[in-house]
Write an enzyme that holds these catalytic residues in place. Structure first.
Site, PDB file in Angstrom:
ATOM      1  N   LEU A 191      28.474  14.279 -58.943  1.00 12.92           N
ATOM      2  CA  LEU A 191      29.142  15.154 -59.983  1.00 12.92           C
ATOM      3  C   LEU A 191      30.567  14.916 -59.972  1.00 12.92           C
ATOM      4  CD1 LEU A 191      28.675  15.528 -62.590  1.00 12.92           C
ATOM      5  CD2 LEU A 191      27.910  17.941 -62.252  1.00 12.92           C
ATOM      6  N   GLY A 223      21.256   1.818 -53.667  1.00  9.75           N
ATOM      7  CA  GLY A 223      21.825   2.711 -52.163  1.00  9.75           C
ATOM      8  C   GLY A 223      22.787   3.497 -52.753  1.00  9.75           C
ATOM      9  N   ASP A 224      22.995   4.229 -51.851  1.00 12.72           N
ATOM     10  CA  ASP A 224      24.692   4.825 -50.987  1.00 12.72           C
ATOM     11  C   ASP A 224      24.452   5.891 -51.799  1.00 12.72           C
ATOM     12  OD1 ASP A 224      25.185   3.529 -49.644  1.00 12.72           O
ATOM     13  OD2 ASP A 224      26.339   1.836 -50.907  1.00 12.72           O
ATOM     14  N   GLY A 270      31.149  -0.344 -43.617  1.00  7.12           N
ATOM     15  CA  GLY A 270      33.142   0.128 -44.063  1.00  7.12           C
ATOM     16  C   GLY A 270      33.412  -0.654 -45.101  1.00  7.12           C
ATOM     17  N   ARG A 271      32.606  -1.597 -45.749  1.00  4.02           N
ATOM     18  CA  ARG A 271      32.572  -2.525 -46.532  1.00  4.02           C
ATOM     19  C   ARG A 271      33.416  -1.929 -48.170  1.00  4.02           C
ATOM     20  NH1 ARG A 271      28.521  -7.563 -47.547  1.00  4.02           N
ATOM     21  NH2 ARG A 271      27.035  -5.741 -47.222  1.00  4.02           N
ATOM     22  N   PRO A 272      33.736  -1.638 -48.698  1.00  4.41           N
ATOM     23  CA  PRO A 272      34.767  -0.930 -49.920  1.00  4.41           C
ATOM     24  C   PRO A 272      33.449  -1.533 -50.958  1.00  4.41           C
ATOM     25  CG  PRO A 272      36.238  -2.795 -49.929  1.00  4.41           C
ATOM     26  CD  PRO A 272      35.318  -3.007 -48.408  1.00  4.41           C
ATOM     27  N   ARG A 273      32.438  -0.224 -51.838  1.00  5.37           N
ATOM     28  CA  ARG A 273      31.408  -0.073 -52.200  1.00  5.37           C
ATOM     29  C   ARG A 273      32.421  -0.191 -53.854  1.00  5.37           C
ATOM     30  NH1 ARG A 273      29.359   5.198 -50.410  1.00  5.37           N
ATOM     31  NH2 ARG A 273      27.784   4.144 -48.210  1.00  5.37           N
ATOM     32  N   GLN A 295      17.992   2.743 -48.803  1.00  9.37           N
ATOM     33  CA  GLN A 295      18.655   1.788 -49.459  1.00  9.37           C
ATOM     34  C   GLN A 295      18.500   2.028 -50.937  1.00  9.37           C
ATOM     35  OE1 GLN A 295      17.293  -0.211 -46.700  1.00  9.37           O
ATOM     36  NE2 GLN A 295      19.192  -0.171 -46.209  1.00  9.37           N
ATOM     37  N   LYS A 319      20.638   9.994 -50.660  1.00  7.66           N
ATOM     38  CA  LYS A 319      19.776  10.559 -50.298  1.00  7.66           C
ATOM     39  C   LYS A 319      19.779  11.684 -48.804  1.00  7.66           C
ATOM     40  CE  LYS A 319      18.592   6.462 -49.861  1.00  7.66           C
ATOM     41  NZ  LYS A 319      19.683   5.649 -50.462  1.00  7.66           N
ATOM     42  N   THR A 369      17.795  -5.712 -50.366  1.00 10.97           N
ATOM     43  CA  THR A 369      16.852  -5.799 -49.236  1.00 10.97           C
ATOM     44  C   THR A 369      15.791  -6.080 -48.897  1.00 10.97           C
ATOM     45  OG1 THR A 369      17.352  -4.876 -46.767  1.00 10.97           O
ATOM     46  CG2 THR A 369      16.689  -3.324 -48.747  1.00 10.97           C
ATOM     47  N   GLY A 379      22.787   3.669 -43.987  1.00 13.58           N
ATOM     48  CA  GLY A 379      23.898   4.675 -43.217  1.00 13.58           C
ATOM     49  C   GLY A 379      24.415   5.761 -44.279  1.00 13.58           C
ATOM     50  N   HIS A 380      23.602   6.844 -43.668  1.00 15.38           N
ATOM     51  CA  HIS A 380      22.660   8.428 -44.109  1.00 15.38           C
ATOM     52  C   HIS A 380      23.910   9.775 -43.187  1.00 15.38           C
ATOM     53  CE1 HIS A 380      18.799   7.031 -44.916  1.00 15.38           C
ATOM     54  NE2 HIS A 380      19.649   6.387 -45.457  1.00 15.38           N
ATOM     55  N   THR A 381      24.778   9.637 -44.746  1.00 15.21           N
ATOM     56  CA  THR A 381      25.779  10.735 -44.132  1.00 15.21           C
ATOM     57  C   THR A 381      25.283  11.623 -44.354  1.00 15.21           C
ATOM     58  OG1 THR A 381      27.217   8.980 -44.468  1.00 15.21           O
ATOM     59  CG2 THR A 381      28.416  11.345 -44.804  1.00 15.21           C
TER      60      THR A 381
HETATM   61  P1  IMP Z   1      20.314  -6.152 -45.618  1.00 15.38           P
HETATM   62  O1  IMP Z   1      19.599  -4.753 -45.988  1.00 15.38           O
HETATM   63  O2  IMP Z   1      21.722  -6.155 -44.262  1.00 15.38           O
HETATM   64  O3  IMP Z   1      19.673  -7.269 -45.196  1.00 15.38           O
HETATM   65  O4  IMP Z   1      21.403  -6.376 -46.694  1.00 15.38           O
HETATM   66  C1  IMP Z   1      21.048  -7.003 -48.007  1.00 15.38           C
HETATM   67  C2  IMP Z   1      21.501  -6.410 -49.753  1.00 15.38           C
HETATM   68  O5  IMP Z   1      21.222  -4.704 -49.399  1.00 15.38           O
HETATM   69  C3  IMP Z   1      23.139  -6.045 -48.660  1.00 15.38           C
HETATM   70  O6  IMP Z   1      23.220  -6.379 -50.382  1.00 15.38           O
HETATM   71  C4  IMP Z   1      23.355  -4.974 -48.943  1.00 15.38           C
HETATM   72  O7  IMP Z   1      24.452  -4.761 -49.039  1.00 15.38           O
HETATM   73  C5  IMP Z   1      22.736  -4.323 -49.186  1.00 15.38           C
HETATM   74  N1  IMP Z   1      22.254  -2.969 -48.499  1.00 15.38           N
HETATM   75  C6  IMP Z   1      21.458  -2.876 -46.767  1.00 15.38           C
HETATM   76  N2  IMP Z   1      21.586  -1.263 -46.202  1.00 15.38           N
HETATM   77  C7  IMP Z   1      22.056  -0.730 -47.478  1.00 15.38           C
HETATM   78  C8  IMP Z   1      22.383   0.670 -47.867  1.00 15.38           C
HETATM   79  O8  IMP Z   1      22.063   1.321 -46.750  1.00 15.38           O
HETATM   80  N3  IMP Z   1      22.875   0.636 -48.619  1.00 15.38           N
HETATM   81  C9  IMP Z   1      24.150   0.074 -49.738  1.00 15.38           C
HETATM   82  N4  IMP Z   1      23.433  -1.404 -49.686  1.00 15.38           N
HETATM   83  C10 IMP Z   1      23.306  -1.352 -48.488  1.00 15.38           C
END
Ligand code: IMP
Length: 428
Positions: free
Chosen positions: A332, A12-13, A302-305, A224, A16, A239, A40-42
């Protein structure tokens, strides 16, 4: 027919939202097929940063019909808030937005149950977004879900909601020792949400099929990434939906035979939010540099990735699962600062080596990445708009991805703005 599927090829992230938003200018329809407001699509619209959670990323493009397909789970209260926020920025959300009647709703008890479950998992928590996504999908499968179409006959909906909410309150209080939810307040909130959302409800599968059949461009927008897919991801750290291209058919009502090209979006490096194995994670200063340069913080939580190096084993797996025809490599420019860039080309496991992505999270947690070092370019790529603008080493990096995956790179994105893209081949 000209439909394309845009999927995330990592955790994810991948960016897209930006890709979908810019391709939407050539499309008639953008359809979300899974996930919910965990996404969260920025998107950068006229210099302003917008984050879409449930609204398809084409919503800011005039003349594009945006559809939430039946495979999505919709938090009605979250959606109303999102619509208001987007409208306040001058973006129309009216007849250009439909929600399929078959999409299920995320209710307040889904969030409450998920929070209690995550707490009780302690050190083995999944690290979900706590948006109630998993429990909402679980209810759909256990036949205790609430399709959003029910909001149109509120009396029937209320009767069903009160029965289910009473059971959920028992689970919350007796099993988790949590406070019960106020069901009257829930009904009142839903009544207000229904007034706002019912005008957008529609029976959409046939409409989408007709649009695809007419030859118009339709984009199926994934949320995702493949490695978070409920079936193909690093279970249980995933997810609860089919994030891969296979999710389009059950999530929209459009059969696989009507789907066109699959575009996989991958960052030039890789990130993960939440718990779970991550072989190429850089838990050092270099990882910190990626996080800072890439502004790698969750757009929803808002969590650090967690940040790391491009994992070709995982990327090849995603290409296979989705049938990815072409790749788009994003961010890139984040790698502009590095002397050398490690690329993971295989894993070491149990004394041997493999280029196969393990099917179990336990096995994945045991692998050690085998890296190939690519020379960095130590130059600013953010102004690059065509092939010749990119440093030789940056082009070599992209070419190496093509060689290692056997899939062409159609474009590379070098900044947040919609035009910050070097396009090699036309996409839509
Ligand atoms: P859930 O989708 O809230 O059930 O979370 C399950 C897992 O998917 C967790 O590790 C989340 O951090 C991850 N996750 C859910 N949505 C996103 C997203 O849009 N981007 C990145 N990770 C995501």
């Amino acid at each position: 027919m000209s439909s394309i599927v845009i999927v995330g090829a990592q955790w994810g992230d991948e960016g897209k939202g930006k890709i979908t938003n810019s391709l939407a200018t050539n499309a008639k329809m953008v359809v979300r097929f899974q996930g919910g407001n965990n996404a969260g699509h920025t998107v950068n619209v006229n210099g302003e940063t917008l984050v879409f959670h449930l609204l398809p990323s084409g919503i800011s493009v005039p003349g594009v019909l945006c559809v939430i397909g039946l495979g999505v789970v919709v938090d009605p209260l979250g959606l109303v808030e999102e619509i208001d926020g987007v409208r306040a920025k001058g973006i129309e959300v009216g007849t250009n937005f439909l929600i399929d009647v078959g999409a299920h709703m995320v209710m307040p008890y889904h969030r409450a149950v998920e929070a209690a479950e995550e707490e009780s998992r302690g050190g083995s928590a999944i690290g979900t977004t706590r948006k109630g996504i998993g429990p909402a999908y679980a209810d759909r499968y256990s036949r205790e879900g609430l399709p959003i179409g029910m909001l149109a006959s509120f009396g029937d909906f209320e009767e069903r909601l009160r029965k289910i909410a009473a059971r959920k309150n028992e689970i919350l209080t007796k099993l988790h020792g949590a406070e019960p939810l106020d069901v009257d307040a829930m009904v009142a909130d839903m009544r207000r949400a229904a007034e706002r959302l019912v005008p957008h409800l529609a029976d959409t599968p046939e409409l989408i099929r007709e649009t695809v059949a007419s030859g118009a461009n339709v984009i199926f927008e994934g949320a995702q990434g493949t490695l978070l897919d409920i079936s193909f991801g690093t279970y249980p750290f995933v997810t609860s939906s089919h994030t891969s291209a296979a999710g389009v058919a059950p999530g929209t009502g459009v059969p696989p035979s009507m789907l066109g090209e699959v575009i996989g979006v991958a960052k030039a490096y890789i990130t993960r939010v939440g718990a779970g194995p991550f072989p190429t994670e850089a838990i050092d200063d270099l990882g910190e540099t990626i996080r800072g340069r890439g502004k790698e913080r969750g757009a929803t939580t808002g969590r650090p990735r967690r940040c790391g190096w491009l994992d070709i084993v995982a990327l090849r797996y995603a290409i296979g699962v989705n049938g990815i025809d072409r790749l788009i490599i994003t961010k890139l420019d984040v790698l502009d600062a590095f002397e050398t860039i490690p690329v993971c080309v295989g894993y070491r496991i149990g004394g041997g080596e493999t280029d196969r992505f393990p099917r179990s999270a336990e096995e994945l947690a045991r692998v050690e990445p085998l890296y190939e070092e690519m020379p960095g370019w130590k130059a600013d790529t953010t102004a690059a708009r065509k092939h010749d603008d990119l440093p030789r080493e940056a082009m070599a990096y992209l070419r190496r991805i093509e060689e290692l995956t056997g899939v062409p790179v159609a474009a590379a994105s070098v900044g947040a703005a919609a035009h910050a893209v070097v396009q090699f081949t036309e996409i839509l």
